[in-house]
Design a protein around this motif. Structure first.
Motif, PDB file in Angstrom:
ATOM      1  N   GLU A   1       0.818  -1.213   0.000  1.00 60.08           N
ATOM      2  CA  GLU A   1       0.000   0.000   0.000  1.00 60.08           C
ATOM      3  C   GLU A   1       0.853   1.265   0.000  1.00 60.08           C
ATOM      4  OE1 GLU A   1      -3.990   1.568   2.378  1.00 60.08           O
ATOM      5  OE2 GLU A   1      -2.639   0.130   3.316  1.00 60.08           O
TER       6      GLU A   1
ATOM      7  N   SER B   1      -3.721  -0.713  -3.858  1.00 59.78           N
ATOM      8  CA  SER B   1      -4.967  -0.523  -3.127  1.00 59.78           C
ATOM      9  C   SER B   1      -4.852  -0.883  -1.654  1.00 59.78           C
ATOM     10  CB  SER B   1      -6.074  -1.363  -3.788  1.00 59.78           C
ATOM     11  OG  SER B   1      -7.288  -1.209  -3.108  1.00 59.78           O
TER      12      SER B   1
ATOM     13  N   GLU C   1      -4.655   2.139  -6.422  1.00 58.62           N
ATOM     14  CA  GLU C   1      -5.355   1.233  -7.334  1.00 58.62           C
ATOM     15  C   GLU C   1      -4.596  -0.095  -7.409  1.00 58.62           C
ATOM     16  OE1 GLU C   1      -8.227   1.902  -8.644  1.00 58.62           O
ATOM     17  OE2 GLU C   1      -8.348   3.995  -7.999  1.00 58.62           O
ATOM     18  N   TRP C   2      -5.076  -0.995  -8.276  1.00 61.58           N
ATOM     19  CA  TRP C   2      -4.454  -2.312  -8.434  1.00 61.58           C
ATOM     20  C   TRP C   2      -3.463  -2.327  -9.597  1.00 61.58           C
ATOM     21  CZ3 TRP C   2      -4.530  -6.284  -5.126  1.00 61.58           C
ATOM     22  CH2 TRP C   2      -5.484  -6.271  -4.108  1.00 61.58           C
TER      23      TRP C   2
END
Length: 485
Positions: free
Chosen positions: A216, A332, A459-460
């Motif tokens: 993260e 994320s 985001e991913w």
């Protein structure tokens, strides 16, 4: 037999944050061999008592409620400090004399832990040899080497050669803390002790495997290191390939260190080499928005902070089953997970009464909460045979008792002290892993490299990666930790 743990780089963060707390917890659990002594070595000027006091503060911080004043009072008497510079040969002779002064007569087993900058590994090993500290005629001598073990195949080979001049391969323990996690170890049990899983663990029932290590946090203050590494060197070469090996390996004849590692190495031998257009069609590289503004990052940096790589394991079990390895910064959430995606049912028996069918998944969550989740179809109550996806959860924390989940360094340090190398990388394993990563690194640094896709933080990864997966008729398991601690 008496034991001594010698930690080089004793004033560093790893020692105070991980190593000493792990050794303390082993002592607290009465798993540390009786009379084990810990000797810290670094250039900082410390007396024994000053280092003990500093470690008391940091250990109390990192073990939290598990800290016990009376236990620490007994443990601290086994901690010593010896100032020394890895560049100075005379300091290693002084260390040898100091160890003799505190160790009892008779055989003593020693573990040397290199918690230093990787650039110092080769020098430290050479100095140990020059001072005779590798001599195991009076007790075993082992050396633990932290990652990264080299920065490419050539440097890994050179470090192996330098290491083997001083230590035999059976004395060398290349550590990857991921392999000490309970979930990773439980993969052996899940696969080889359960008849319901192992018969399905092959190309006949599995569509593909996803291995994700998402972080993260952005790079932050590690930008200087990250510019020289990137996500391929930092995460894929070690953590992700290790998880893939354990997921894909054949069962060893018995749980023996050499036999286990033999099977892991066979997986790497089976990885299909990439050539030509494979580098562009079977990988995605990305960089999070804002990376170029991190301190120490050049404004034109092409360093990747995200990657997704498709690997093929060309053997009888896995032929035609792709392995997708994915890792990134500023994503994320923080999660490490292995997703076994089973094939869809061959025939939709329930016809139009069912919802869109979803294939079964086995999600092995390595962190943050360690456990396993199985996704399967069930009937929606009070309907005409409509189905929904349900899950069965298993959390290791629930079985951890009052002690809770052990830190991975506890298991790995204890294994090294006991001479069990099952969860440590062997020299050929390291070199084969770099042999997979080096061509990718070369392709990504070439003029014909695939484009560097920019993705927003949180985001991913890049949208192009999602599209890349969709074009293959598959989708990522973009779910933050399915299990909570």
């Amino acid at each position: 037999m008496a034991h001594t743990i010698v930690i080089f780089g004793a004033s560093g963060d790893l020692t105070s944050r991980k190593l000493i707390p792990a050794i303390y917890r082993l002592f607290q659990k009465k798993r540390l061999p009786e009379g084990t002594q810990i000797v810290g070595v670094s250039r900082s000027a410390f007396e024994h008592e000053a280092w003990r006091e500093q470690l008391e503060v940091t250990t109390k911080k990192y073990v939290g409620d598990a800290f016990n004043d009376s236990v620490w009072g007994a443990f601290r008497e086994q901690i010593f400090y010896q100032p020394g510079d890895i560049q100075e040969e005379s300091d290693f002779h002084k260390l040898a004399d100091f160890l003799k002064s505190i160790e009892p007569e008779g055989p003593v087993e020693r573990v040397y832990y290199l918690s230093t900058k990787p650039q110092l590994y080769e020098k430290a090993i050479a100095q140990l040899g020059a001072a005779g500290l590798n001599d195991d005629s009076d007790g075993d001598r082992r050396v633990i080497i932290e990652k990264p073990f080299g920065t490419d195949l050539a440097s890994a080979k050179a470090l192996n050669i330098a290491t083997h001049r001083v230590f035999r391969e059976d004395q060398v323990y290349r550590i990857d803390h991921y392999l000490g996690k309970e979930t990773v170890q439980n993969l052996f049990v899940l696969r080889f002790a359960n008849s319901i899983f192992e018969p399905l663990w092959n190309r006949h029932f599995i569509d593909h495997v996803q291995i994700t290590v998402a972080e993260e946090v952005p790079v932050g203050r590690r930008a200087g290191y990250y510019e020289t590494a990137g996500v391929l060197r930092d995460m894929v070469q070690n953590h992700l390939l290790q998880l893939m090996m354990i997921t894909a390996m054949e069962p060893p004849a018995r749980f023996d260190a050499d036999l286990v590692r033999d099977e892991k190495v066979k997986v790497l031998h089976s990885v299909r080499p990439k050539t030509g257009g494979d580098f562009a069609s079977e990988s995605v590289r990305g960089q999070y928005e804002g990376y170029l503004q991190e301190e120490g990052v050049p404004k034109n940096s092409q360093t990747e902070t995200f990657t997704a790589v498709k690997l093929h394991v060309d053997n009888w079990r896995w032929q035609g089953v792709p392995f997708y390895l994915r890792s990134g910064k500023a994503m994320s959430c923080r999660t490490t997970q292995i997703v076994i995606q089973f094939k869809e049912a061959p025939h939709l028996l329930l016809g139009s009464k069912t919802r869109i069918p979803t294939a079964n998944q086995l999600v092995i969550q390595v962190q943050p909460a360690e456990g396993i989740q199985l996704h399967f179809q069930t009937k929606v109550p009070d309907t005409e045979l409509k189905t929904k996806l349900s899950s069965l959860d298993f959390r290791f924390q629930q079985d951890g008792g009052q002690e809770g989940m052990p830190d991975s360094y506890q298991r790995l340090l204890l294994d090294a002290m006991n001479g069990d190398a099952s969860l440590f990388a062997r020299s050929d394993e390291v070199e084969l892993a770099w042999g997979i990563i080096d061509p990718l690194l070369a392709a990504w640094r070439s003029p014909a490299s695939p484009p560097l896709q920019v993705y927003p933080q949180g985001e991913w990864g890049p949208q192009e990666c999602t599209q890349w997966m969709t074009e293959q008729g598959r989708q990522w398991f973009d779910v933050c930790p399915v299990l909570r601690g």
